[in-house]
Design a protein around this motif. Structure first.
Motif: not given
Length: 761
Positions: A382-394, A465-467
């Protein structure tokens, strides 16, 4: 006649009582009993052989007693008893009172060969009855105390949770192709069933942790005694006596306090678990919940972290290594201490051989193969940023469902690797020169499925996460919304707008370089990113309409109704801005970024699609071709020429005041990508504009990504279908808003009557 002391040749020893001694011999008793007395049982024997047998026995006992009276031993006993009682009376008056009085009298009677008198039995009966009552009372008191202690110790035990096997909710993320998406930090894989654990893993765990597991009932007294002896010999705690059942209780149900209450709970729950669950279920829960170092909880997670394997694919030496970690996972973590893990594995293999689970040749072969084993943590996909972003939704989708919920995401591992590579390479080669320390990149499909996300230069150094989180001024990338508002107002790309100095309440925007071109077409003003012409256009169209156009395309950030808004002075984040550009490519708005394809809860036979939670409802087809033309012109002839990948591309550059932020957002046929470059402290860069470093990162990513074959595989998801062949979709957001009883794990709600129903919103 009465039997006097003189006629018997005996003196009265109980003179203090003033009562005559009753006869002792059976003959005397028989002679003294009056006719018809019930005491003379042998004079009136019952009919039958039983009476004759009893009478013969009495005769034999009478003869034996007479022989004892004639012996010298009996005389010595009599003398000693009389002497002891006399001494007690003279030295300690009253000590011969009951029960001592009764005991000394009994000794005297034994010495005389006499049996107890009827009234002596009556005198001793209260004593015996008293002791009996005392014993019964003491037993009842002990039972009462023990019961009270048990009630106190067990009143807060979560019996129903233990009985039902309630498991903590675990979200297991997968990439678009179904591969595990391993996050850095704590990780727990999906719960495995008992039959999914390889037999040699179970054998290795039992051999080193609890070899009598299949024989005891939750507590092993033999193991406790053995551990106690070894600890005493060593002078320290070198071995524990806890069974796997007790260890499971410590892991899941009780705290680690060493108190009497907790030990009582542990023992009682251990027996109860063995009776209620059985060995297989206890071992399954234990293997799924034990910590094994490197952030891995449970054997499935450890298999993934250390060997990048499913739990069922472990071989014998790998299983032995994981079993060896149970005692001290942090100390023998093979990533940090490979030699320690290797030595511990050899101990496990020897224990398995001693326990008869493997042969000596098998153990030797496993030891040899382990020397070539090199466990390593796989690179997070995930590069970890993606996982951090999607984990609350999951986690919201999983809800409170017990056990594991597998969530398949939109992340494409190969695209993620490309994104990380091009960002790092650009910052390493140019960043220091132009004083740019950070960059971010978001890649998505035109419908908003995020396939790659980079939130900064190095996740280990900074998880910010700057994105997604960073709010920065978008500069000229915001001009897209000004020209969309103009098209909606009826203007065309060939219509002209003045590019000349303009003053609005003392504010005068300037073009880059300070030059003005006079009257220019809308197409030229957009392609050259002319500030003065864009502000004049926004004033003509109306700022309210510009804000409405931005909202229509999906911009959610607060927008200030000031003339400078047209030049992008209101802050937005990269993800939101990129999804707005995706609306133009899709032809419908607004596009909302999403990252979850489908999910399946443990124990549920169905997989539910998630996908788009809100379909774009604004048709952009009347303006799409003009907007595409404007954006394509920027790449071909305008400020975005540095982003040209050699194929169809459209986009827009953006630079904030004093070069603090530089952007390029655009798309090809398959992907929409946004790039931001800048500094966390908002420090200016040296001359960096959107057409420089951001455009180069965008171009390099697109050149490699457009040849990625897995992009099509991400769209063709394997969704489960119902009986009618239609995909099972679950609109989590709409269902949760509509039904308070909504359960995400199976996408159902509880109506007022009847069973649960599938939410079809």
């Amino acid at each position: 006649m009465p039997n006097s002391p003189e006629s018997s040749g005996e003196s009265v020893s109980n003179s203090s009582s003033g009562r005559d001694q009753t006869p002792n011999s059976p003959a005397q008793v028989a002679a003294s009993d009056p006719p018809g007395s019930t005491q003379a049982d042998d004079s009136q024997p019952p009919n039958g052989s039983f009476g004759h047998t009893r009478r013969a026995a009495r005769t034999l006992l009478r003869a034996l007693r007479q022989d004892l009276q004639a012996s010298s031993v009996l005389a010595k006993i009599k003398t000693a008893a009389l002497s002891w009682r006399t001494k007690l009376r003279s030295t300690r008056p009253g000590i011969a009172s009951a029960p001592f009085k009764w005991m000394t009298s009994a000794l005297v009677r034994v010495g005389r060969g006499q049996r107890s008198k009827p009234h002596d039995s009556r005198r001793s009966a209260p004593f015996i009855a008293g002791w009996r009552k005392f014993a019964i009372g003491l037993a009842l008191l002990v039972c009462l105390i023990a019961g009270s202690v048990l009630v106190w110790a067990l009143k807060d035990v979560p019996w129903s949770e233990i009985r039902d096997g309630t498991l903590k909710p675990i979200v297991v993320l997968e990439t678009a192709d179904g591969a595990p998406l391993v996050r850095q930090g704590p990780y727990q894989g999906p719960y495995a069933r008992y039959d999914q654990f390889p037999p040699h893993l179970i054998d290795s765990v039992l051999s080193i942790e609890d070899r009598r597991f299949m024989d005891h009932f939750g507590v092993d007294p033999r193991g406790i005694g053995r551990a106690l002896l070894r600890n005493l010999e060593a002078g320290a705690v070198v071995e524990g006596g806890s069974t796997i059942t007790q260890q499971l209780i410590k892991l899941q149900y009780l705290d680690s306090d060493r108190t009497i209450k907790r030990k009582i709970q542990e023992v009682v729950i251990a027996f109860w678990l063995e009776w209620k669950l059985g060995k297989a279920e206890i071992l399954t829960r234990y293997l799924n919940s034990v910590y094994l170092g490197a952030g891995a909880t449970g054997m499935p997670a450890a298999a993934r972290i250390y060997f990048n394997k499913d739990i069922g694919a472990l071989n014998l030496p790998e299983s032995a290594m994981l079993a060896g970690l149970l005692r001290a996972p942090s100390q023998w973590n093979p990533i940090d201490n490979f030699e320690g893990a290797r030595q511990r594995t050899l101990v496990v293999l020897d224990a398995m051989a001693a326990n008869g689970k493997i042969t000596e040749p098998q153990a030797a072969e496993a030891k040899t193969s382990f020397a070539r084993l090199h466990p390593t943590t796989p690179t997070p996909r995930s590069g970890s940023w993606f996982a951090d972003w999607i984990s609350p939704q999951a986690s919201e989708i999983a809800g409170s469902s017990p056990g594991s919920t597998t969530v398949r995401t939109t992340l494409v591992p190969r695209l993620q690797q490309i994104a990380e590579k091009v960002v790092k390479r650009a910052l390493d080669s140019e960043g220091k020169t132009v004083e740019a320390s950070q960059a971010a990149l978001v890649a998505m499909t035109p419908d908003g499925a995020v396939v790659a996300m980079v939130g900064g230069r190095d996740y280990k150094a900074s998880q910010f996460n700057r994105a997604v989180t960073a709010m920065r001024q978008p500069g000229s990338t915001f001009k897209l919304f000004v020209y969309y508002a103009a098209l909606k107002a009826g203007l065309t790309l060939s219509d002209q707008v003045p590019d000349a100095p303009i003053d609005i309440n003392g504010w005068s925007p300037e073009n880059s370089g300070g030059n003005y071109r006079g009257w220019v077409t809308l197409a030229e003003a957009f392609a050259r990113s002319l500030n003065a012409a864009t502000v004049a256009l926004a004033e003509e169209v109306g700022l309210d309409n510009v804000i409405a156009a931005a909202r229509e395309l999906g911009i959610d950030a607060p927008l200030a109704n000031t003339p400078s808004l047209a030049l992008g002075t209101s802050e937005v984040n990269l993800l939101n801005l990129t999804s707005a550009y995706a609306s133009v490519q899709l032809g419908r708005a607004p596009v909302r970024p999403w990252g979850i394809i489908d999910f399946q809860a443990a124990g549920q036979p169905k997989t539910f699609r998630v996908g788009l939670q809100a379909k774009p409802n604004v048709d952009l087809s009347p303006y799409q071709s003009d907007l595409l033309g404007l954006l394509q012109l920027v790449v071909e002839h305008g400020t975005g020429r540095g982003a040209d990948p050699g194929t169809f591309a459209a986009g827009k550059t953006g630079t904030s005041q004093n070069n603090r932020d530089a952007w390029f957002v655009g798309f090809t046929e398959a992907l929409v990508v946004g790039v931001w470059v800048g500094n966390d402290d908002d420090a200016p860069m040296k001359g960096v504009t959107g057409g420089d470093l951001p455009a180069h990162i965008w171009r390099d990513f697109m050149r490699e990504a457009t040849t990625e074959p897995t992009l099509n595989g991400m769209r063709s998801t394997e969704a489960v279908v119902d009986g009618q062949g239609a995909p099972l979709s679950c609109n989590i957001t709409a269902c949760a808003r509509s039904y308070r009883s909504f359960r995400p794990s199976d996408c159902t709600y509880q109506p007022y009557s009847g069973s649960r129903r599938l939410c079809e919103k």
